[in-house]
Enzyme design. Structure first.
Site, PDB file in Angstrom:
ATOM      1  CD  GLU A 158       0.645 -12.243  -2.383  1.00 39.05           C
ATOM      2  OE1 GLU A 158      -0.237 -11.420  -2.157  1.00 39.05           O
ATOM      3  OE2 GLU A 158       1.241 -12.852  -1.465  1.00 39.05           O
TER       4      GLU A 158
ATOM      5  CE  LYS B 129       2.015 -14.305   0.984  1.00 42.33           C
ATOM      6  NZ  LYS B 129       0.859 -14.032   1.681  1.00 42.33           N
TER       7      LYS B 129
ATOM      8  CG  ASN C 109      -7.158   5.832  -2.199  1.00 44.61           C
ATOM      9  OD1 ASN C 109      -7.361   5.008  -3.096  1.00 44.61           O
ATOM     10  ND2 ASN C 109      -6.933   5.466  -0.948  1.00 44.61           N
ATOM     11  N   GLY C 110      -9.449   6.101  -4.817  1.00 52.09           N
ATOM     12  CA  GLY C 110     -10.785   5.516  -4.958  1.00 52.09           C
ATOM     13  C   GLY C 110     -11.199   5.478  -6.417  1.00 52.09           C
TER      14      GLY C 110
ATOM     15  CB  CYS D 240      -4.238   5.904  -4.708  1.00 52.79           C
ATOM     16  SG  CYS D 240      -4.617   5.526  -6.406  1.00 52.79           S
TER      17      CYS D 240
ATOM     18  CD1 TRP E  68      -1.152  -0.377  -7.678  1.00 59.17           C
ATOM     19  CD2 TRP E  68      -3.358  -0.511  -8.000  1.00 59.17           C
ATOM     20  NE1 TRP E  68      -1.462  -1.681  -7.960  1.00 59.17           N
ATOM     21  CE2 TRP E  68      -2.802  -1.797  -8.166  1.00 59.17           C
ATOM     22  CE3 TRP E  68      -4.746  -0.366  -8.164  1.00 59.17           C
ATOM     23  CZ2 TRP E  68      -3.565  -2.922  -8.477  1.00 59.17           C
ATOM     24  CZ3 TRP E  68      -5.516  -1.470  -8.474  1.00 59.17           C
ATOM     25  CH2 TRP E  68      -4.908  -2.731  -8.628  1.00 59.17           C
TER      26      TRP E  68
ATOM     27  NE  ARG F  10      -2.325   3.527   0.725  1.00 56.76           N
ATOM     28  CZ  ARG F  10      -3.350   3.304   1.528  1.00 56.76           C
ATOM     29  NH1 ARG F  10      -3.148   3.020   2.793  1.00 56.76           N
ATOM     30  NH2 ARG F  10      -4.589   3.372   1.087  1.00 56.76           N
TER      31      ARG F  10
HETATM   32  C1  G6P Z   1      -4.180  -7.479  -1.035  1.00 57.61           C
HETATM   33  C2  G6P Z   1      -2.866  -7.763  -0.348  1.00 57.61           C
HETATM   34  C3  G6P Z   1      -2.904  -9.142   0.303  1.00 57.61           C
HETATM   35  C4  G6P Z   1      -4.082  -9.223   1.260  1.00 57.61           C
HETATM   36  C5  G6P Z   1      -5.400  -8.853   0.581  1.00 57.61           C
HETATM   37  C6  G6P Z   1      -6.515  -8.669   1.599  1.00 57.61           C
HETATM   38  O1  G6P Z   1      -4.358  -8.353  -2.088  1.00 57.61           O
HETATM   39  O2  G6P Z   1      -1.810  -7.711  -1.286  1.00 57.61           O
HETATM   40  O3  G6P Z   1      -1.701  -9.360   1.016  1.00 57.61           O
HETATM   41  O4  G6P Z   1      -4.175 -10.514   1.769  1.00 57.61           O
HETATM   42  O5  G6P Z   1      -5.266  -7.608  -0.102  1.00 57.61           O
HETATM   43  O6  G6P Z   1      -6.190  -7.572   2.418  1.00 57.61           O
HETATM   44  P1  G6P Z   1      -6.736  -7.358   3.869  1.00 57.61           P
HETATM   45  O7  G6P Z   1      -6.091  -6.060   4.318  1.00 57.61           O
HETATM   46  O8  G6P Z   1      -8.225  -7.221   3.753  1.00 57.61           O
HETATM   47  O9  G6P Z   1      -6.345  -8.511   4.695  1.00 57.61           O
END
Ligand code: G6P
Length: 611
Positions: A491, A488, A101-102, A2, A76, A27
Site C-alpha cells: 500500500e 502494508k 459522493n457515491g 470523495c 476520487w 479519505r
Molecule cells: C480501504 C482502506 C483500508 C481498509 C479497507 C476497509 O481499502 O484503505 O485501510 O482496510 O478500506 O475499510 P474499513 O473502514 O471497512 O475497515
C-alpha cells in the site's frame, strides 16, 4: 474516497470550507473544488487537480472568491479521469451547483433523456446528471428542497449530495443514500460534511442523516424529511472527539502517529469491559445475552485490513470458543448464494463503518436469512453500526492514514472479547478466560515494547527500498499477520508484496526466490515453529535473503542471508497483535526511504464508499 463539506452562515464560509477539505484529504482524492454564491448573487467556482493546496492557492489569489454559502469537494475519480473538468462542483445553467459522493448507476439513461431535453454536458462524470435533474425539477417545484426530493426519487445508486442555487442563496439542501453525511450545528451558521473530523474546529454537535433523508439547511435552522417526505427530528449527538485528535502533532505522518498510539488505543478498547479476570457481560449491551446463548456458528465479512482481522479471529473462535467460523471478503460474499446456517452470528468488521461492500454484504446477509448481526467498528454513528443488532466499538480514535494500523490491532482486541463472550457459553474454561484477560491487560505495555524495535527496523528497511518484490511467510494465526504485513508494504511503498502460508512455498512461490526477492517470516515460538523452520531452510537453500521476526526462544541465529529481529516473548494468545507492530514499522520505514506519500498512497482511499 470523495469528501464533501458545505455550509451556510452570516459571514464568509470560504476559509471553513478549505480547512474542511484539508481535513478530508485523508479519505483519498485526486482533484478538489468549491463553489460559492457571491455578493452579486452569482455562483463562483474554482477547481483544480492534485492537492487541496493547489485549490487553496487559486482561491486565495482571487479576492472575488467569497460567499456566505458554499459547497466544496475532494474527488476520487470513478467515472472520468481526474481532470479539472470532471472535478466537482458541477453547475447547471449558472443556477444550480452540486457536489456528490457515491455512484449513480442509472446515469446513462438519465444522460440520454437530458441530452434530448437540450442539456449540455461538460464532464464525463456520472454526477453531472444529478445537477441537470435538479435544475429540470426546479422548474416545476416550489423550491430547491422539493426539487431535490423529487430528484432523488429518480436516482439509482449511492450518494450524498449538497446543492446550492443562486435563486435561493440562503439555503443549502442535502441528501443521503448509502454514502455518509453529517450536519454540524453551530451558532448562526450550519455545516455539513462527509465525516465529523472535517468539522471539529467548528462544532461538536452533530446530526447523522439516515438513508433517504433530505435536509434544508439555513444559517439558523435545519429541516429534515425522511424517504416518505415526512418531516422528522433526528437526534443531536455530542462528539467526544476534539480537533486535536485529528492533528499531526510532533509526528511526520499520521501513519506513524497512529502506529505509536496503539498502546493507548489498546487500553481504550479494553476500558470498562474487564473486571478482575473476567470479561463483563454488559460489554455487548443488554440484548446480547439472549442472542449469544443461541449462537452456534459465526460468519465474518469485511474488506482489506479488517478482513485480515477476521482471518485471525477465525482461529481464535474455533480454538477457544468452539464455534465454527467462516470468513469472506464482503465483495465476494454479497454476490453468491449461501446455505444459511441457523443461529449464525454475522460479524462485520470495519474501521470506518462506511465501506460500501461490507455494508451491502451485511444487508444481503440479513435479506437471505442470517438472523443476528454484530458489528466491530471504530465509528460509533456509522452506517454499519446502524444496520447491526449489536455493536462493539474499537476505541482507536480517528484513523487518518490510509493504511490501517491502530484500527487493526484494536479490532483484534475487540474480536478477542467476542471470543470470550461466545467461549463462556461453550468450551472455554475459567482458566482460559483468565489467561486471555490477563494477556489482554498486558497489551499496552507489550505493544510499547514492540515499538522499541523501530530503530532496528529503520536500519533493515535500507535493504528493501530498491527491491521490486517481497514475500511474507507465516503459519496459523500468523499467516493473516503476514498478509497484513504484505498489504502494508504494498500500500505505502508500492513494492509488490505477497503473503503465503509457509507450507505452501513449495507449491509455487519457491520458483520466485532469488537474492532479489526478500522473504520476511513471522516466527513466534509456537507449535508450528519446527515446520516454519523447515520452510525457511527451503528458502535459504535457494539463495533467498531472509528477514525473520522471531521470539528469542526460537533459536534463530544471524548468518549470511539471514537477518533476525528479536521480538520480546509473549503468550501465543496475543502474539498476532505484537508481531503486527514491527511489520507496520517496516512498511513505514521503507516507504519513508522511497519518499512515497505515506498517508495518502496513490490510487487508494481511506473510506471506500463505492462498490
Ligand atoms: C480501504 C482502506 C483500508 C481498509 C479497507 C476497509 O481499502 O484503505 O485501510 O482496510 O478500506 O475499510 P474499513 O473502514 O471497512 O475497515
Amino acid at each position: 474516497m470523495c469528501g464533501i463539506i458545505a455550509g451556510v452562515s452570516g459571514h464568509d464560509v470560504t476559509g471553513t470550507l478549505l480547512e474542511g477539505l484539508k481535513r478530508l484529504e485523508y479519505r483519498g482524492y485526486d482533484s478538489a473544488g468549491l463553489a460559492l454564491i457571491d455578493e452579486q448573487g452569482e455562483i463562483l467556482r474554482k477547481r483544480s487537480t492534485g492537492r487541496v493546496k493547489a485549490l487553496q492557492d487559486e482561491v486565495t489569489s482571487d479576492v472575488r472568491v467569497r460567499g456566505n454559502i458554499g459547497i466544496a469537494h475532494t474527488r476520487w475519480a470513478t467515472h472520468g479521469k481526474p481532470t479539472k473538468q470532471n472535478a466537482h462542483p458541477h453547475i447547471c445553467n449558472e443556477t444550480v451547483a452540486l457536489v456528490h459522493n457515491g455512484i449513480i448507476e442509472n446515469h446513462e439513461a438519465l444522460r440520454a433523456s437530458q441530452e434530448k431535453m437540450g442539456y449540455r454536458f461538460t464532464s464525463n462524470t456520472d454526477t453531472e446528471v444529478i445537477v441537470h435533474q435538479v435544475h429540470s425539477n426546479l422548474e416545476h417545484s416550489a423550491d430547491l428542497f422539493s426539487a431535490l426530493q423529487q430528484t432523488i426519487k429518480e436516482l439509482e445508486g449511492a450518494y450524498s449530495l449538497a446543492v446550492i442555487s443562486n435563486l435561493e442563496p440562503d439555503c443549502l439542501v442535502v441528501a443521503r443514500q448509502g454514502s455518509p453525511l453529517v450536519i454540524g450545528l453551530c451558532e448562526g451558521e450550519n455545516f455539513i460534511a462527509s465525516d465529523v473530523a472535517a468539522l471539529l474546529t467548528k462544532t461538536r454537535e452533530f446530526i447523522f442523516l439516515e438513508d433517504g433523508d433530505v435536509a434544508c439547511i439555513t444559517a439558523d435552522n435545519v429541516r429534515i424529511v425522511d424517504t416518505n417526505g415526512k418531516q422528522v427530528d433526528r437526534q443531536v449527538h455530542h462528539s467526544r472527539l476534539n480537533s486535536d485528535s485529528v492533528e499531526l502533532g510532533e509526528y511526520r505522518h499520521y501513519m506513524l502517529k497512529e502506529i505509536y498510539e496503539q498502546p493507548t488505543a489498546a487500553a481504550d478498547t479494553l476500558e470498562g469491559r474487564l473486571s478482575g479476570n473476567r470479561l463483563l457481560a454488559a460489554t455487548f449491551g443488554h440484548e446480547a445475552d439472549e442472542i449469544f446463548d443461541s449462537i452456534t456458528s459465526v460468519q465474518i465479512i469485511a474488506c482489506g485490513t479488517s478482513y485480515h482481522a477476521g482471518l485471525v479471529a477465525r482461529h481464535w473462535l474455533e480454538e477457544f470458543a468452539g464455534v465454527a467460523t467462516s470468513v469472506e471478503v464482503a465483495s465476494e460474499f454479497r454476490y453468491r448464494s449461501h446455505v444459511v446456517p441457523e443461529n449464525c452470528l454475522v460479524i462485520s468488521i470495519s474501521q470506518s463503518g462506511e465501506t460500501a461492500d461490507t455494508l451491502a454484504a451485511l444487508k444481503y446477509a440479513k435479506e437471505i436469512g442470517f438472523q443476528h448481526s454484530l458489528c466491530i467498528c471504530n465509528v460509533a454513528e456509522s452506517s454499519l453500526t446502524r444496520e447491526s443488532d449489536m455493536v462493539l466499538l474499537t476505541h482507536a480514535g480517528p484513523e487518518i492514514g490510509v493504511a490501517s494500523t491502530k484500527a487493526f490491532t484494536t479490532q483484534l482486541i475487540a474480536l478477542m472479547q467476542v471470543v470470550i463472550a461466545l467461549g463462556q457459553r461453550n468450551s472455554m474454561t475459567h482458566e482460559q478466560e483468565e489467561r486471555i484477560v490477563r494477556e489482554l491487560r498486558s497489551l499496552p505495555v507489550k505493544i510499547a515494547e514492540a515499538l522499541e524495535l523501530d530503530t532496528e527496523i529503520t536500519v533493515i528497511a535500507e535493504k528493501f527500498a530498491h527491491k521490486k518484490h517481497a514475500l511474507f511467510l507465516g503459519r496459523g494465526t500468523h499467516f493473516p499477520i503476514a498478509m497484513e504485513g504484505a498489504l502494508k508494504l504494498k500500500e505505502i511503498s508500492y513494492i509488490h508484496a505477497e503473503a503465503y502460508p509457509a507450507g505452501e512455498l513449495k507449491h509455487g512461490p519457491l520458483a520466485l526466490i532469488d537474492n532479489e526477492v526478500p522473504v520476511i517470516a513471522v516466527a513466534p515460538n509456537n507449535e508450528l515453529l519446527q515446520k516454519l523452520k523447515s520452510n525457511i531452510q527451503e528458502v535459504r537453500a535457494r539463495g533467498g535473503e531472509l528477514i525473520v521476526f522471531a521470539d528469542p526462544a526460537t533459536g534463530f541465529k544471524e548468518k549470511d542471508g539471514l537477518t533476525v529481529i528479536e521480538v520480546a516473548p509473549v503468550d501465543d494468545i496475543i502474539a498476532p497483535i505484537i508481531f503486527t507492530i514491527p511489520l507496520q514499522l517496516l512498511a513505514y520505514r521503507v516507504a519513508l526511504i522511497k519518499g512515497t506519500d505515506v498517508d495518502k498512497p496513490r490510487n487508494l482511499a481511506k473510506s471506500v464508499t463505492v462498490e
